[in-house]
Write a protein that holds these residues in place. Structure first.
Motif, short mmCIF file in Angstrom:
data_model
loop_
_atom_site.label_atom_id
_atom_site.label_comp_id
_atom_site.label_asym_id
_atom_site.label_seq_id
_atom_site.Cartn_x
_atom_site.Cartn_y
_atom_site.Cartn_z
N VAL A 170 -13.37 -100.04 -12.79
CA VAL A 170 -12.39 -101.12 -12.96
C VAL A 170 -12.77 -102.33 -12.11
CG1 VAL A 170 -9.99 -101.78 -12.52
CG2 VAL A 170 -10.49 -99.59 -13.60
N ILE A 171 -13.21 -102.09 -10.86
CA ILE A 171 -13.64 -103.20 -9.99
C ILE A 171 -14.78 -103.97 -10.63
CG2 ILE A 171 -14.73 -103.75 -7.77
CD1 ILE A 171 -13.18 -101.42 -6.55
N VAL A 172 -15.75 -103.24 -11.17
CA VAL A 172 -16.90 -103.89 -11.82
C VAL A 172 -16.44 -104.72 -13.01
CG1 VAL A 172 -19.04 -103.50 -13.09
CG2 VAL A 172 -18.55 -102.16 -11.04
N LEU A 173 -15.58 -104.16 -13.85
CA LEU A 173 -15.10 -104.86 -15.03
C LEU A 173 -14.36 -106.15 -14.67
CD1 LEU A 173 -13.82 -101.82 -17.13
CD2 LEU A 173 -15.63 -103.40 -17.83
N MET A 174 -13.64 -106.14 -13.55
CA MET A 174 -12.80 -107.27 -13.18
C MET A 174 -13.53 -108.35 -12.40
SD MET A 174 -9.26 -105.28 -12.11
CE MET A 174 -8.48 -106.80 -11.60
N THR A 175 -14.60 -107.99 -11.68
CA THR A 175 -15.17 -108.95 -10.72
C THR A 175 -16.67 -109.21 -10.84
OG1 THR A 175 -15.52 -107.20 -9.07
CG2 THR A 175 -13.39 -108.33 -9.03
N PHE A 176 -17.44 -108.31 -11.43
CA PHE A 176 -18.89 -108.44 -11.34
C PHE A 176 -19.49 -109.44 -12.33
CE2 PHE A 176 -18.82 -105.47 -8.20
CZ PHE A 176 -20.02 -104.83 -7.92
N LYS A 177 -18.76 -109.77 -13.39
CA LYS A 177 -19.34 -110.62 -14.43
C LYS A 177 -19.69 -112.00 -13.88
CE LYS A 177 -18.95 -111.29 -19.38
NZ LYS A 177 -18.14 -110.98 -20.58
N GLN A 178 -18.80 -112.59 -13.09
CA GLN A 178 -19.06 -113.91 -12.53
C GLN A 178 -20.21 -113.87 -11.54
OE1 GLN A 178 -17.84 -116.81 -13.50
NE2 GLN A 178 -19.16 -117.83 -12.00
N MET A 179 -20.25 -112.83 -10.71
CA MET A 179 -21.33 -112.69 -9.74
C MET A 179 -22.67 -112.58 -10.46
SD MET A 179 -21.76 -110.02 -6.57
CE MET A 179 -21.11 -108.66 -7.53
N ASP A 180 -22.68 -111.88 -11.57
CA ASP A 180 -23.91 -111.68 -12.33
C ASP A 180 -24.43 -113.02 -12.87
OD1 ASP A 180 -25.87 -109.91 -13.40
OD2 ASP A 180 -24.95 -110.12 -15.36
N LYS A 181 -23.52 -113.91 -13.23
CA LYS A 181 -23.93 -115.21 -13.76
C LYS A 181 -24.59 -116.07 -12.69
CE LYS A 181 -20.32 -115.54 -17.32
NZ LYS A 181 -19.10 -116.26 -17.74
N VAL A 228 -28.08 -112.32 -4.34
CA VAL A 228 -26.98 -113.22 -4.00
C VAL A 228 -27.04 -113.70 -2.56
CG1 VAL A 228 -25.46 -112.21 -5.75
CG2 VAL A 228 -25.36 -111.35 -3.39
N TRP A 229 -27.87 -113.06 -1.74
CA TRP A 229 -28.03 -113.49 -0.34
C TRP A 229 -29.49 -113.36 0.08
CZ3 TRP A 229 -25.95 -110.81 4.69
CH2 TRP A 229 -25.89 -111.76 5.73
N PRO A 230 -30.40 -114.12 -0.55
CA PRO A 230 -31.83 -113.97 -0.25
C PRO A 230 -32.18 -114.32 1.19
CG PRO A 230 -31.42 -115.87 -1.67
CD PRO A 230 -30.15 -115.11 -1.60
N GLU A 231 -31.42 -115.25 1.78
CA GLU A 231 -31.71 -115.63 3.16
C GLU A 231 -31.23 -114.58 4.17
OE1 GLU A 231 -27.77 -117.54 1.97
OE2 GLU A 231 -29.72 -117.11 1.10
N GLY A 232 -30.47 -113.60 3.68
CA GLY A 232 -29.95 -112.56 4.58
C GLY A 232 -30.99 -111.56 5.01
N GLY A 233 -32.08 -111.42 4.23
CA GLY A 233 -33.14 -110.47 4.59
C GLY A 233 -32.61 -109.05 4.70
N ARG A 234 -32.97 -108.38 5.79
CA ARG A 234 -32.56 -107.00 6.02
C ARG A 234 -31.04 -106.86 6.04
NH1 ARG A 234 -34.48 -102.20 9.42
NH2 ARG A 234 -32.53 -101.21 10.04
N ARG A 235 -30.34 -107.90 6.50
CA ARG A 235 -28.88 -107.82 6.63
C ARG A 235 -28.19 -107.55 5.29
NH1 ARG A 235 -27.29 -113.28 9.28
NH2 ARG A 235 -29.10 -113.92 8.04
N ALA A 236 -28.74 -108.12 4.21
CA ALA A 236 -28.14 -107.92 2.90
C ALA A 236 -28.20 -106.44 2.50
CB ALA A 236 -28.87 -108.77 1.86
N PHE A 237 -29.37 -105.83 2.70
CA PHE A 237 -29.53 -104.42 2.34
C PHE A 237 -28.79 -103.51 3.32
CE2 PHE A 237 -33.24 -106.77 0.85
CZ PHE A 237 -33.12 -106.54 -0.51
N ASN A 238 -28.73 -103.93 4.57
CA ASN A 238 -28.01 -103.13 5.56
C ASN A 238 -26.52 -103.10 5.25
OD1 ASN A 238 -28.43 -101.61 8.12
ND2 ASN A 238 -26.92 -103.07 8.88
N ALA A 239 -25.99 -104.19 4.70
CA ALA A 239 -24.56 -104.23 4.35
C ALA A 239 -24.25 -103.17 3.29
CB ALA A 239 -24.19 -105.62 3.83
N ILE A 240 -25.12 -103.03 2.29
CA ILE A 240 -24.91 -102.01 1.25
C ILE A 240 -25.08 -100.62 1.85
CG2 ILE A 240 -25.64 -101.18 -1.02
CD1 ILE A 240 -24.37 -103.98 -0.96
N TYR A 241 -26.06 -100.47 2.73
CA TYR A 241 -26.30 -99.18 3.38
C TYR A 241 -25.09 -98.76 4.22
CZ TYR A 241 -28.23 -96.00 6.90
OH TYR A 241 -28.44 -94.96 7.75
N VAL A 242 -24.51 -99.69 4.98
CA VAL A 242 -23.32 -99.38 5.79
C VAL A 242 -22.15 -99.02 4.89
CG1 VAL A 242 -21.63 -100.35 7.40
CG2 VAL A 242 -24.06 -100.79 7.75
#
Length: 388
Positions: free
Chosen positions: A171-182, A120-134
Motif C-alpha cells: 500500500v505504501i508503494v502504491l501511494m507514494t513511490f510513483k512520484q519518486m520514480d519519476k 535519489v541521493w547520489p551525493e550521499g555516497g555510503r550514507r544513502a546505502f547505510n540508511a537502507i541498511y539501518v
C-alpha cells in the motif's frame, strides 16, 4: 537526509519487519515443528534463496529497463500472494512451495530499493546505502523480537503477521513511490569510468565479481545463525523467545550503534580497510560462538558479529555503485543482492549436511577457514582498475 531517503527507509522497515516474523524461524519450524532434518530444511531454504537470486537479477534488470515503481509492484504482489496463501496452508509441501514464491517476489524488490537510494541521493555516497541498511535492521529487530513471542503462542499468528506487513508495504508503494520514480535519474552513476567503453565495463564487472566472492563467503557463514545455530540453540535449551531476542539485539544495535559506525568510518576512510576490519570482527564473533552454551555468550557473540556486519554490509553496495557504468546501477545492485542470496542458499544446506553427518564444532572450523577468503578478494578486486 532527503525526504525520499526517509520514505525508502520507512517502507524498508515495514517490509523487513513483516519478513522478519518468518525468516529467523524457518529452520526451527521445519525441524522442530514439522520434524524434518536440518539438511532437509537447508535444502528448502536453498530453493528459497535460489528463487531470491532469480528475483534479484530480474528486479535489477527491470529497474534499468522499465521503472522502479512497476518492478516493486510486480515483486511484492507475488510475495504478498504467497504469504496470504501460507496463512491457510503451511504443511511441509505448500510451505516449501510458498517459501520459493515469496523468495522470488521479495527478491525483486531489494536491488530496486538500493538502486533507488543511490539514484535519489547520489551525493550521499555510503550514507544513502547505510540508511537502507539501518532501516532493514530496524525491521529485523522489530520483527524478530515480536516474532519469537508470537511463535511461542502459535506459529499460525506468524503467518498472519507476515502477510499483513507485506500488504502494508504494498500500500505504501502504491501511494507514494510513483512520484519518486519519476524524479530519479535512470542514468545515475558515480562510476570512476567517465567513458562507457566495452573494455572498461568488462574490467568493472570483473572487479565486482571478485569483490562479491568475499561477500558470498561472509553470507555462507552468517546464514548459519538463521539455520544450524538456530536449531542448535533449541537443542541446548534456549527457547524461541530468547533466540528471537538475539536478532532483536542485532537489529537494535545496528540502529543505535550508528554513532560508533561513524566514529570508525571517520578514522578508517578507505572502504577496503573497512572491509578488512569488519571481516576480522566477524571472525572473532564466530570464534566465541564455538564455545557458547548459554544465552549470555550467544548474545555477546551476536553483538560482536553485528559490529562486523555494520562495517562490511553497506560497503559492498557502495563499491558496486561506484563500479557501475551509466544506466547499469540496477543490474550491479542485482548482482550484489544475488550473491547475498546465493550465500543464504548454500549456507543452510552446507551447514546442515556438516552438522547432520559430523557435528557443529567441525562446522565452526570450516567457517573460520572460509572467512579468510574475503581478505584476498578485497585486496585483489581493484588491481586491474588501478592499472587501467
Amino acid at each position: 537526509m532527503p525526504k525520499y531517503i526517509w520514505l525508502l527507509a520507512i517502507a524498508t522497515t515495514v517490509n523487513v519487519t513483516g519478513a522478519s516474523f518468518l525468516w529467523p524461524l524457518n529452520t526451527i519450524y521445519m525441524h522442530n515443528e514439522l520434524g524434518k532434518s536440518l539438511a532437509f530444511a537447508g535444502f528448502i531454504l536453498m530453493f528459497n534463496q535460489g528463487a531470491s537470486i532469480a528475483g534479484n537479477m530480474i528486479g535489477g534488470m527491470l529497474y534499468d529497463k522499465i521503472s522502479a515503481y512497476k518492478t516493486i509492484i510486480i515483486g511484492m504482489s507475488v510475495a504478498f500472494s504467497g504469504s496470504a496463501i501460507m496463512i491457510f496452508f503451511h504443511s511441509i509441501i505448500p510451505y516449501s512451495i510458498l517459501l520459493v514464491l515469496i523468495g522470488f517476489g521479495a527478491g525483486m524488490t531489494w536491488p530496486v530499493m538500493f538502486a533507488m537510494a543511490g539514484s535519489v541521493w547520489p551525493e550521499g555516497g555510503r550514507r544513502a546505502f547505510n540508511a537502507i541498511y539501518v532501516a532493514q535492521n530496524l525491521g529485523v529487530a522489530l520483527g524478530a523480537s515480536l516474532g519469537g513471542y508470537i511463535a511461542s503462542i502459535s506459529f499460525n499468528y506468524i503467518f498472519v503477521a507476515n502477510a499483513v506487513l507485506f500488504g502494508v508495504f504494498l500500500v505504501i508503494v502504491l501511494m507514494t513511490f510513483k512520484q519518486m520514480d519519476k524524479e530519479r535519474d535512470p542514468q545515475m552513476h558515480t562510476s570512476v569510468f567517465e567513458q562507457n567503453t566495452a573494455i572498461k565495463n568488462k574490467t568493472a564487472f570483473t572487479a565486482l565479481l571478485i569483490l562479491c566472492g568475499g561477500l558470498l563467503v561472509c553470507w555462507i557463514a552468517y546464514s548459519q545463525w538463521q539455520s544450524t545455530i538456530a536449531s542448535y540453540t533449541q537443542d541446548i535449551g534456549i527457547g524461541l523467545e530468547q533466540y528471537s531476542m538475539l536478532w532483536a539485539i542485532n537489529g537494535f544495535l545496528i540502529v543505535l550503534g550508528q554513532p560508533l559506525l561513524k566514529l570508525i568510518t571517520d578514522r578508517v576512510t578507505s572502504t577496503k580497510k573497512q572491509i578488512y576490519l569488519g571481516n576480522t570482527i566477524i571472525i572473532l564473533a564466530f570464534s566465541i560462538t564455538m564455545f557458547a552454551e548459554a544465552f549470555t555468550l550467544f548474545a555477546v557473540s551476536m553483538a560482536i558479529l553485528t559490529i562486523g556486519e555494520m562495517i562490511v554490509w553497506p560497503a559492498i553496495p557502495t563499491l558496486a555503485n561506484e563500479l557501475a557504468p551509466r544506466g547499469r546501477a540496477g543490474f550491479y545492485q542485482g548482482i550484489v543482492n544475488s550473491v547475498g542470496a546465493a550465500g543464504r542458499m548454500v549456507g543452510p544446506l552446507l551447514g546442515g549436511l556438516i552438522v547432520d553427518i559430523y557435528n557443529i564444532q567441525l562446522l565452526f572450523f570450516v567457517l573460520l577457514g572460509l572467512l579468510v577468503i574475503p581478505y584476498f578478494t578485497t585486496y585483489l578486486y581493484d588491481r586491474r582498475l588501478t592499472e587501467k
